[in-house]
Design a protein around this motif. Structure first.
Motif, short mmCIF file in Angstrom:
data_model
loop_
_atom_site.label_atom_id
_atom_site.label_comp_id
_atom_site.label_asym_id
_atom_site.label_seq_id
_atom_site.Cartn_x
_atom_site.Cartn_y
_atom_site.Cartn_z
N VAL A 84 13.92 18.16 35.33
CA VAL A 84 12.64 17.77 35.22
C VAL A 84 12.50 17.15 33.58
O VAL A 84 12.73 17.69 32.72
CB VAL A 84 11.73 19.11 35.22
CG1 VAL A 84 10.27 18.67 35.09
CG2 VAL A 84 11.99 19.46 36.69
N GLY A 85 11.70 16.21 33.60
CA GLY A 85 11.24 15.69 32.39
C GLY A 85 10.73 16.69 31.14
O GLY A 85 10.07 17.33 31.50
N ILE A 86 11.67 16.69 30.30
CA ILE A 86 11.41 17.42 29.01
C ILE A 86 10.41 17.20 28.32
O ILE A 86 9.77 16.00 28.08
CB ILE A 86 12.72 17.84 28.41
CG1 ILE A 86 12.37 18.85 27.36
CG2 ILE A 86 12.71 16.51 27.44
CD1 ILE A 86 12.98 20.24 28.09
N VAL A 87 9.37 18.12 27.72
CA VAL A 87 8.45 17.97 26.91
C VAL A 87 8.85 18.50 25.40
O VAL A 87 9.78 19.25 25.40
CB VAL A 87 7.07 18.37 27.11
CG1 VAL A 87 6.67 17.93 28.49
CG2 VAL A 87 7.17 19.98 27.37
N PRO A 88 8.25 18.02 24.22
CA PRO A 88 8.79 18.65 22.98
C PRO A 88 8.53 19.73 23.02
O PRO A 88 9.71 20.72 22.15
CB PRO A 88 8.02 17.67 21.93
CG PRO A 88 7.92 16.31 22.48
CD PRO A 88 7.53 16.74 23.96
N ALA A 89 7.72 20.40 23.49
CA ALA A 89 7.48 21.87 23.18
C ALA A 89 8.48 22.57 23.81
O ALA A 89 8.61 23.99 23.40
CB ALA A 89 5.98 22.26 23.71
N VAL A 132 14.93 4.59 40.84
CA VAL A 132 15.61 3.68 41.76
C VAL A 132 15.03 3.50 43.19
O VAL A 132 15.73 3.11 44.27
CB VAL A 132 17.20 4.38 42.21
CG1 VAL A 132 17.97 4.47 40.71
CG2 VAL A 132 16.91 5.73 42.56
N GLY A 133 13.62 3.45 43.18
CA GLY A 133 12.86 3.45 44.25
C GLY A 133 11.89 4.50 44.71
O GLY A 133 10.94 4.28 45.66
N GLU A 134 11.92 5.51 44.28
CA GLU A 134 10.95 6.68 44.52
C GLU A 134 9.66 6.68 44.11
O GLU A 134 8.63 6.90 44.75
CB GLU A 134 11.61 8.03 44.30
CG GLU A 134 10.70 9.24 44.56
CD GLU A 134 11.36 10.68 44.33
OE1 GLU A 134 10.84 11.63 44.89
OE2 GLU A 134 12.07 10.64 43.31
N GLY A 135 9.68 6.08 42.96
CA GLY A 135 8.11 5.86 42.35
C GLY A 135 7.68 7.07 41.56
O GLY A 135 6.69 7.21 41.57
N ARG A 136 8.55 8.16 41.44
CA ARG A 136 8.01 9.33 40.85
C ARG A 136 8.17 9.23 39.35
O ARG A 136 6.99 9.57 38.69
CB ARG A 136 8.39 10.53 41.41
CG ARG A 136 8.02 11.93 40.85
CD ARG A 136 8.61 13.13 41.56
NE ARG A 136 10.11 13.27 41.36
CZ ARG A 136 11.05 14.24 41.38
NH1 ARG A 136 10.24 15.11 42.58
NH2 ARG A 136 12.27 14.40 41.13
N ALA A 137 9.16 9.22 38.78
CA ALA A 137 9.45 9.11 37.52
C ALA A 137 10.75 8.13 37.12
O ALA A 137 11.32 7.98 37.90
CB ALA A 137 9.69 10.79 36.99
N GLY A 138 10.93 7.81 35.90
CA GLY A 138 11.91 7.06 35.54
C GLY A 138 11.59 5.74 34.95
O GLY A 138 10.60 5.09 35.33
N VAL A 139 12.51 4.95 34.31
CA VAL A 139 12.29 3.62 33.94
C VAL A 139 13.19 2.87 34.97
O VAL A 139 14.30 3.17 35.47
CB VAL A 139 12.59 3.35 32.49
CG1 VAL A 139 11.72 4.04 31.56
CG2 VAL A 139 14.28 3.77 32.26
N ALA A 162 19.22 9.89 38.19
CA ALA A 162 18.21 9.14 39.27
C ALA A 162 18.06 10.11 40.52
O ALA A 162 18.99 10.94 40.60
CB ALA A 162 18.57 8.01 39.67
N HIS A 163 16.94 9.99 41.16
CA HIS A 163 16.68 11.11 42.23
C HIS A 163 16.14 10.11 43.36
O HIS A 163 15.19 9.61 43.26
CB HIS A 163 15.73 12.18 41.85
CG HIS A 163 15.32 12.87 43.03
ND1 HIS A 163 15.84 13.56 43.97
CD2 HIS A 163 14.24 13.02 43.51
CE1 HIS A 163 15.59 14.16 44.90
NE2 HIS A 163 14.17 13.90 44.78
N SER A 164 16.90 10.16 44.33
CA SER A 164 16.70 9.21 45.78
C SER A 164 15.89 10.48 46.71
O SER A 164 15.89 10.42 47.94
CB SER A 164 17.96 8.83 46.38
OG SER A 164 18.85 10.04 46.62
N GLY A 165 14.58 10.61 46.02
CA GLY A 165 13.69 11.46 47.06
C GLY A 165 13.27 10.60 48.17
O GLY A 165 12.62 11.32 48.80
N HIS A 166 13.06 9.43 48.14
CA HIS A 166 12.56 8.59 49.08
C HIS A 166 13.49 8.51 50.30
O HIS A 166 13.12 7.97 51.42
CB HIS A 166 12.32 7.16 48.40
CG HIS A 166 13.37 6.32 47.88
ND1 HIS A 166 14.07 7.14 47.09
CD2 HIS A 166 13.76 5.17 48.00
CE1 HIS A 166 15.20 6.26 46.29
NE2 HIS A 166 15.04 4.99 47.26
N SER A 167 14.75 9.08 50.14
CA SER A 167 15.68 9.21 51.26
C SER A 167 14.87 9.99 52.39
O SER A 167 15.22 9.91 53.53
CB SER A 167 16.83 9.97 51.04
OG SER A 167 16.94 11.18 50.33
#
Length: 366
Positions: A84-89, A132-139, A162-167
Motif C-alpha cells: 500500500v502506498g507509504i506515507v512519510p509518517a 498497468v490498467g487498473e486506474g487505482r494507483a501508480g504512474v 503493479a497490481h492487475s486488480g482489473h482482472s
C-alpha cells in the motif's frame, strides 16, 4: 470433540482441506513460470498459521497494514512487501522493523514521498508503483514521473510493482490471460526505461489471483502476488479463481426468527459478520449478501441472505425449509468477498468435516 454446535455465533469457519487445495492450486500455477516466486498476499487471511501453509519455510509474503507487517515479522516472516502506498509518517515504523533484521519493502508513486524516503536514515527498499490498467494507483509506464521518482529514490530504489486488480472484470480464462499479459508488458516497459536510465531494478512484481493463475508466461517478472485465492468466495468462484465448491471460509450463524408468512428466517449474522459487499451483483449469479449452506457445507436450495442490518441477516429463497429451521437452528453462509467478511472476526475456527480442530488467530486493524 468440539463440533459446530459448540461454537458461539456468528463465528468464522475455515475448512482446512479446501484451504490446502486452494494453496496447492496456486503454487502449481506459479511453478509453471521458471524463476518467478509466489509472494502470497496475507491481507485476506491475516493469519500466521495460514501463512505457514501458503509461504512454507517463512517464505516471502505481501502485507497491507503496518500491524500486519509487525505481526508477521514477529512470527518469523522477514521478507515482506508492504503493498500500500507509504506515507512519510509511516517510514519510522518500517525502518524499525528493518533495523531488527527484517526486509520490509515499501511502495510509492509520489515524488515528494520518494524524496522523504531518500532522506530517511533507515533501511527502506522501495518499489515504484506502476499503473498497468487498473486506474487505482501508480504512474504510467511511459510517464516521465517514473524516472523522476527513481532519481529521487537513488540507491533505495528496489524495483517496480503493479497490481492487475482489473482482472476481476474478466469472465473467462482468455480475458484473464489478456489482462496478465498487459500487466507484464506494462511493468516490463517501466523496468526497461529505468534500466536504460542507469537504475538497478532487482524486483519486478505483478499480481492478482486471476492473473497469477491464468498468465500464459511471466518472462521478465521476478514475482507474482495473490491473496484471496487461499480462502475463496462467491465472486472469485464465478470468475474462475477456484471451483465453486472450493470456498474455504464460511460464517456460522444461528436462526433467531422464523417467518413463514414471508418465507424467511432471520439470522444473527448481519452486516458486521458478513459485510455489505455486493460484488456478486455484477457477476453472472447474484448471491445477495451470501449463500446459505447447511452444517455439512451443502447449499440449502437456492436460499441466500437477501438483506442485512448491523446484527441481523434475513435469508430466503426457493428450497429454504422453514419447518426445519426453528429458532436456534444453525446454518453456514458463504461470503461474497472473503477479505471483508473475515475482517470482522478475530480468529478462524478451523474445521475438518464437521469437527472443529483448531482456532487460528487473525490480526486485524491498522
Amino acid at each position: 470433540m468440539t463440533t459446530l454446535h459448540d461454537l458461539p455465533t456468528p463465528s468464522l469457519l475455515l475448512d482446512l482441506d479446501i484451504l490446502r487445495r486452494n494453496i496447492a492450486r496456486m503454487a502449481q500455477a506459479v511453478a509453471r513460470h521458471p524463476g518467478v516466486i509466489l509472494r502470497p498476499h496475507m491481507k485476506t487471511a491475516k493469519s500466521a498459521a495460514v501463512a505457514d501453509l501458503a509461504a512454507p519455510g517463512k517464505g516471502p509474503i505481501t502485507v497491507s497494514t503496518i500491524t500486519e507487517a509487525r505481526y508477521f515479522a514477529d512470527h518469523g516472516f522477514r521478507d515482506q512487501l508492504y503493498a500500500v502506498g507509504i506515507v512519510p509518517a509511516k517510514l519510522d515504523a518500517i525502518a524499525v522493523l528493518n533495523a531488527e533484521g527484517n526486509q520490509v519493502k515499501v511502495i510509492t508513486d509520489d515524488l515528494a514521498t520518494a524524496r522523504a524516503i531518500a532522506g530517511h536514515a533507515g533501511v527502506l527498499p522501495t518499489l515504484i508503483e506502476v499503473d498497468v490498467g487498473e486506474g487505482r494507483a501508480g504512474v504510467a509506464p511511459d510517464d516521465d514521473a517514473l524516472l523522476a521518482i527513481a532519481a529521487a529514490l537513488g540507491p533505495k530504489l528496489a524495483g517496480v510493482v503493479a497490481h492487475s486488480g482489473h482482472s476481476y472484470a474478466g469472465r473467462s480464462p482468455a480475458e484473464m490471460e489478456q489482462v496478465a499479459e498487459a500487466e507484464r508488458a506494462g511493468i516490463l516497459l517501466a523496468a526497461r526505461r529505468l534500466r536504460d536510465a542507469g537504475h538497478e531494478v532487482g524486483i519486478v512484481s505483478v499480481g492478482s489471483s486471476p492473473a497469477a493463475l491464468y498468465a500464459r508466461h511471466l518472462d521478465g517478472v521476478t514475482e507474482t502476488r495473490a491473496g484471496v485465492y487461499m480462502l475463496g468466495d462467491l465472486f472469485q468462484a464465478q470468475i474462475g479463481t477456484h471451483p465453486p465448491d472450493d470456498i474455504a471460509v464460511t460464517v456460522l450463524a444461528s436462526v433467531i426468527g422464523n417467518y413463514p408468512r414471508r418465507g424467511a428466517v432471520l439470522l444473527d449474522a448481519g452486516a458486521l459478520a458478513l459485510s455489505k459487499d455486493r460484488s456478486t451483483e455484477r457477476a453472472p449469479r447474484d448471491f445477495g449478501f451470501g449463500r446459505v449452506l447447511d452444517l455439512e457445507g451443502r447449499p440449502i436450495g437456492e436460499a441466500i441472505v437477501t438483506r442485512v442490518h448491523q446484527e441481523h441477516g434475513e435469508a430466503s429463497g426457493p428450497g429454504l425449509p422453514l419447518d426445519r429451521l426453528p429458532v436456534g437452528a444453525r446454518v453456514r453462509i458463504q461470503p461474497n468477498h472473503a477479505c471483508l467478511t473475515a475482517a470482522a472476526h478475530d480468529r478462524f475456527h478451523v474445521i475438518e468435516g464437521s469437527r472443529v480442530v483448531a482456532a487460528w488467530e487473525r490480526v486485524n486493524h491498522w
